[in-house]
Design a protein around this motif. Structure first.
Motif, PDB file in Angstrom:
ATOM      1  N   LEU A  73     -12.153   2.770  -2.231  1.00 29.44           N
ATOM      2  CA  LEU A  73     -13.052   3.701  -1.552  1.00 29.44           C
ATOM      3  C   LEU A  73     -12.388   5.050  -1.303  1.00 29.44           C
ATOM      4  O   LEU A  73     -13.049   6.090  -1.337  1.00 29.44           O
ATOM      5  CB  LEU A  73     -13.529   3.082  -0.232  1.00 29.44           C
ATOM      6  CG  LEU A  73     -14.399   1.826  -0.374  1.00 29.44           C
ATOM      7  CD1 LEU A  73     -14.729   1.245   0.996  1.00 29.44           C
ATOM      8  CD2 LEU A  73     -15.687   2.126  -1.132  1.00 29.44           C
ATOM      9  N   GLU A  74     -11.089   5.062  -1.067  1.00 28.35           N
ATOM     10  CA  GLU A  74     -10.382   6.312  -0.772  1.00 28.35           C
ATOM     11  C   GLU A  74     -10.148   7.154  -2.021  1.00 28.35           C
ATOM     12  O   GLU A  74     -10.227   8.386  -1.963  1.00 28.35           O
ATOM     13  CB  GLU A  74      -9.026   6.002  -0.130  1.00 28.35           C
ATOM     14  CG  GLU A  74      -9.120   5.442   1.280  1.00 28.35           C
ATOM     15  CD  GLU A  74      -7.796   4.855   1.765  1.00 28.35           C
ATOM     16  OE1 GLU A  74      -6.764   5.056   1.071  1.00 28.35           O
ATOM     17  OE2 GLU A  74      -7.781   4.187   2.810  1.00 28.35           O
TER      18      GLU A  74
ATOM     19  N   ASP B 253      -9.730  -0.648   0.393  1.00 33.40           N
ATOM     20  CA  ASP B 253      -9.603   0.697   0.957  1.00 33.40           C
ATOM     21  C   ASP B 253      -9.174   1.700  -0.106  1.00 33.40           C
ATOM     22  O   ASP B 253      -9.671   2.835  -0.143  1.00 33.40           O
ATOM     23  CB  ASP B 253      -8.595   0.700   2.111  1.00 33.40           C
ATOM     24  CG  ASP B 253      -9.137   0.045   3.375  1.00 33.40           C
ATOM     25  OD1 ASP B 253     -10.371  -0.135   3.457  1.00 33.40           O
ATOM     26  OD2 ASP B 253      -8.336  -0.294   4.257  1.00 33.40           O
TER      27      ASP B 253
ATOM     28  N   LEU C  88      -7.788  -6.291   1.649  1.00 34.54           N
ATOM     29  CA  LEU C  88      -8.387  -5.172   2.391  1.00 34.54           C
ATOM     30  C   LEU C  88      -7.747  -3.845   2.000  1.00 34.54           C
ATOM     31  O   LEU C  88      -8.432  -2.818   1.926  1.00 34.54           O
ATOM     32  CB  LEU C  88      -8.266  -5.424   3.891  1.00 34.54           C
ATOM     33  CG  LEU C  88      -9.047  -6.641   4.416  1.00 34.54           C
ATOM     34  CD1 LEU C  88      -8.857  -6.797   5.915  1.00 34.54           C
ATOM     35  CD2 LEU C  88     -10.532  -6.529   4.075  1.00 34.54           C
ATOM     36  N   ASN C  89      -6.448  -3.847   1.730  1.00 39.33           N
ATOM     37  CA  ASN C  89      -5.794  -2.621   1.262  1.00 39.33           C
ATOM     38  C   ASN C  89      -6.346  -2.198  -0.094  1.00 39.33           C
ATOM     39  O   ASN C  89      -6.586  -1.005  -0.329  1.00 39.33           O
ATOM     40  CB  ASN C  89      -4.286  -2.822   1.160  1.00 39.33           C
ATOM     41  CG  ASN C  89      -3.594  -2.817   2.519  1.00 39.33           C
ATOM     42  OD1 ASN C  89      -4.194  -2.463   3.525  1.00 39.33           O
ATOM     43  ND2 ASN C  89      -2.336  -3.200   2.538  1.00 39.33           N
TER      44      ASN C  89
ATOM     45  N   LYS D 247     -19.776  -1.132   5.854  1.00 34.30           N
ATOM     46  CA  LYS D 247     -19.362  -0.067   4.938  1.00 34.30           C
ATOM     47  C   LYS D 247     -19.350  -0.567   3.497  1.00 34.30           C
ATOM     48  O   LYS D 247     -19.548   0.209   2.566  1.00 34.30           O
ATOM     49  CB  LYS D 247     -17.995   0.494   5.316  1.00 34.30           C
ATOM     50  CG  LYS D 247     -16.802  -0.392   5.004  1.00 34.30           C
ATOM     51  CD  LYS D 247     -15.499   0.287   5.391  1.00 34.30           C
ATOM     52  CE  LYS D 247     -14.284  -0.575   5.052  1.00 34.30           C
ATOM     53  NZ  LYS D 247     -13.012   0.077   5.461  1.00 34.30           N
ATOM     54  N   TYR D 248     -19.136  -1.861   3.323  1.00 37.08           N
ATOM     55  CA  TYR D 248     -19.126  -2.406   1.966  1.00 37.08           C
ATOM     56  C   TYR D 248     -20.539  -2.495   1.396  1.00 37.08           C
ATOM     57  O   TYR D 248     -20.736  -2.376   0.183  1.00 37.08           O
ATOM     58  CB  TYR D 248     -18.432  -3.764   1.951  1.00 37.08           C
ATOM     59  CG  TYR D 248     -16.986  -3.687   2.386  1.00 37.08           C
ATOM     60  CD1 TYR D 248     -16.071  -2.914   1.680  1.00 37.08           C
ATOM     61  CD2 TYR D 248     -16.544  -4.366   3.522  1.00 37.08           C
ATOM     62  CE1 TYR D 248     -14.748  -2.831   2.089  1.00 37.08           C
ATOM     63  CE2 TYR D 248     -15.220  -4.287   3.933  1.00 37.08           C
ATOM     64  CZ  TYR D 248     -14.325  -3.518   3.214  1.00 37.08           C
ATOM     65  OH  TYR D 248     -13.013  -3.428   3.619  1.00 37.08           O
TER      66      TYR D 248
ATOM     67  N   LYS E 205       0.817  -1.213   0.000  1.00 32.02           N
ATOM     68  CA  LYS E 205       0.000   0.000   0.000  1.00 32.02           C
ATOM     69  C   LYS E 205       0.858   1.272   0.000  1.00 32.02           C
ATOM     70  O   LYS E 205       0.570   2.242   0.699  1.00 32.02           O
ATOM     71  CB  LYS E 205      -0.978   0.025   1.185  1.00 32.02           C
ATOM     72  CG  LYS E 205      -2.216   0.898   0.946  1.00 32.02           C
ATOM     73  CD  LYS E 205      -3.139   0.972   2.143  1.00 32.02           C
ATOM     74  CE  LYS E 205      -4.337   1.857   1.863  1.00 32.02           C
ATOM     75  NZ  LYS E 205      -5.223   2.039   3.034  1.00 32.02           N
TER      76      LYS E 205
ATOM     77  N   ASP F 274     -18.273  -6.107   7.693  1.00 32.69           N
ATOM     78  CA  ASP F 274     -18.267  -4.649   7.807  1.00 32.69           C
ATOM     79  C   ASP F 274     -19.360  -4.062   6.924  1.00 32.69           C
ATOM     80  O   ASP F 274     -19.345  -4.254   5.703  1.00 32.69           O
ATOM     81  CB  ASP F 274     -16.904  -4.102   7.385  1.00 32.69           C
ATOM     82  CG  ASP F 274     -16.703  -2.648   7.784  1.00 32.69           C
ATOM     83  OD1 ASP F 274     -17.700  -1.902   7.845  1.00 32.69           O
ATOM     84  OD2 ASP F 274     -15.549  -2.251   8.033  1.00 32.69           O
TER      85      ASP F 274
END
Length: 494
Positions: A124-125, A121, A117-118, A181-182, A78, A179
């Motif tokens: 989404l970021e 993220d 997971l990275n 958020k997904y 990342k 989670d």
């Protein structure tokens, strides 16, 4: 005759003695397409138990999905953003990590989990837009989150293939992590980018690439495809191109986005209601009736709602055998003040999932969401270097380009109500090139309910300096698929 599983391996390479040749495809930048088979390869192993499939899956991961660099190692570290990778094809890359998730479920390798997971993220970021897609340069990761309000973006953007692949990936991530958020991200993609691609009007799109194909072959039969391939963000038209256009021998045609969109529909019921260790999880609030079983006992869930157009959801849980179980209800992140009542009694509400215990023959649950109409503003970024220029040919590569923020972007706003993005539509009769001058009070916009003479989920009138402007939900905008019908989720404002 070989079995289907063996045929797939024969197509991809020889696994004799546990070795695979390095094929041109695997070393091509399109090598991501090779990695996209990772998920079905792992599933073949799960079905058959044959080690050759597991070996092949690990080989694909070790090769890294790209001749220039190992994308899985990049995600694990990342240190680079997705738009800085040597290959930035969004839906292929996402499929690679969906396959890596399947492999993690088999092997438990922690480095796989970190990379997955990275990668999620980073999407989404940096890449996830207000309509739940990615790619302002056709289907490439290109720092879409900051570039989405630019009026200088390519007209082929926000590809349906990308939207659907993200939906599938978010569903799997929720299963993987629990989670919510997904699911928030899934819901954004579903109600905006995905439903926006559905050709409800059954129109024949004014497609530029199809027009060129028809010039070469006048025998092509033009038809209304069930889905469009690209979605405009600033004022533009739908259906300008057909992703992966393929004219067949019978002079009919199809495209990759039209094909994969069916997987988007198929993912909805899998996402809406899931099982948990002690009961059920309700992720999506779609009106209708669902039948399932808990510990072998029948359970019926009836959802009565006009959500997402309205903010109240009524749920009836019929449990004829009075089997005690928990029902987890997702509290969407957009709702700052959610209320939940069970059998008329309010319960404490937390962020994320809220659990109610069902043990009566019938339970009545009411959810009330906080859904103001809020202003979303673009993110300033100045300039940057992107990997979003493809040099097509026998050795197709992506090269860096200089990108500069559109000075007009700072004047654009987007309007969000719950999971829905509002949009301009030229059918309402106003000049979309003129500033709308929408008024807000600390980011909250006043509105009145309105109607339209075309099918839609939600139509509102918003207060402006000059009176009111009519907007509809983004998914219903621009459905005539021609140059006379423009839509915009990023609205030119004062």
């Amino acid at each position: 005759m070989c079995r289907q599983a063996d045929f797939l391996l024969l197509k991809l390479g020889n696994t004799a003695e546990g070795k695979l040749p390095i094929t041109r495809t695997a070393k091509h930048w399109y090598g991501l397409n090779s990695s996209s088979v990772l998920e079905p390869i792992v599933r073949l192993y799960n079905i058959t138990g044959e080690e050759k499939y597991l070996h092949f899956a690990k080989y694909i991961v070790n090769e890294g999905g790209c001749w220039a660099e190992n994308i899985f190692k990049l995600a694990e570290a990342k240190k680079l953003r997705l738009y800085q990778y040597p290959v930035t094809k969004a839906y292929e890359m996402t499929s690679c990590f969906e396959g890596l998730l399947e492999l993690y479920r088999v092997t438990g390798e922690e480095c796989y989990k970190t990379a997955i997971l990275n990668f999620a993220d980073l999407i989404l970021e940096d890449e996830f837009t207000v309509i739940g897609s990615a790619g302002c340069t056709h289907e490439l990761f290109d720092h879409s989150k900051v570039r989405q309000a630019n009026t200088t973006n390519y007209y082929v953007m926000q590809e349906t293939c990308v939207t659907v692949t993200l939906m599938k990936f978010f569903m799997q991530l929720n299963l993987f992590t629990g989670d919510p958020k997904y699911i928030d991200a899934y819901e954004t993609a579903y109600y905006n980018g995905f439903l926006g691609s559905v050709n409800f009007e059954q129109r024949i799109a004014e497609s530029r690439d199809l027009s060129k194909a028809c010039e070469r072959n006048p025998a092509i039969v033009q038809v209304a495809l069930p889905f469009t391939s690209y979605s405009p963000l600033t004022a533009g038209t739908r259906g300008g191109n057909i992703g992966g256009l393929k004219v067949m021998k019978n002079n009919k045609y199809y495209g990759c986005c039209v094909c994969i969109a069916g997987a988007g529909i198929g993912s909805v019921h899998k996402t809406a209601l899931m099982t948990a260790e002690n009961g059920l999880v309700l992720n999506l609030y779609i009106a209708g009736t669902m039948h399932t079983r808990v510990n072998g006992k029948p359970v019926e869930i009836i959802i009565d709602t006009k959500y997402p157009a309205e903010n109240v959801v009524n749920i009836t849980v019929n449990n004829p055998e009075k089997e005690e179980f928990t029902l987890m209800l997702r509290n969407p992140s957009f709702s700052a003040n959610t209320k939940i009542a069970q059998n008329g009694k309010n319960i404490a509400v937390n962020d994320g999932y809220n659990t109610v215990v069902c043990k009566n023959e019938s339970e009545n649950i009411e959810l009330t969401f906080d859904m103001p109409l809020t202003v979303v503003k673009p993110i300033p970024y100045g300039n940057q270097v992107l990997m979003n220029k493809v040099i097509w040919g026998n050795s197709s590569i992506i090269i860096p380009t200089y990108d500069e923020e559109d000075p007009e972007a700072k004047n654009n706003i987007a309007l969000q109500k719950g999971p829905i993005m509002l949009a301009q539509d030229s059918r309402f009769g106003y000049d979309m090139s003129a500033p709308a001058k929408i008024l807000d009070n600390n980011g909250i916009v006043s509105y009145e309910k309105a109607s339209a003479d075309f099918q839609n989920i939600l139509t509102l009138k918003v207060k402006t300096e000059n009176g009111y402007m009519t907007l509809c939900d983004y998914a219903s905008s621009g459905k005539l698929l021609d140059e006379d019908n423009k839509a915009a989720v990023w609205i030119k404002n004062k």
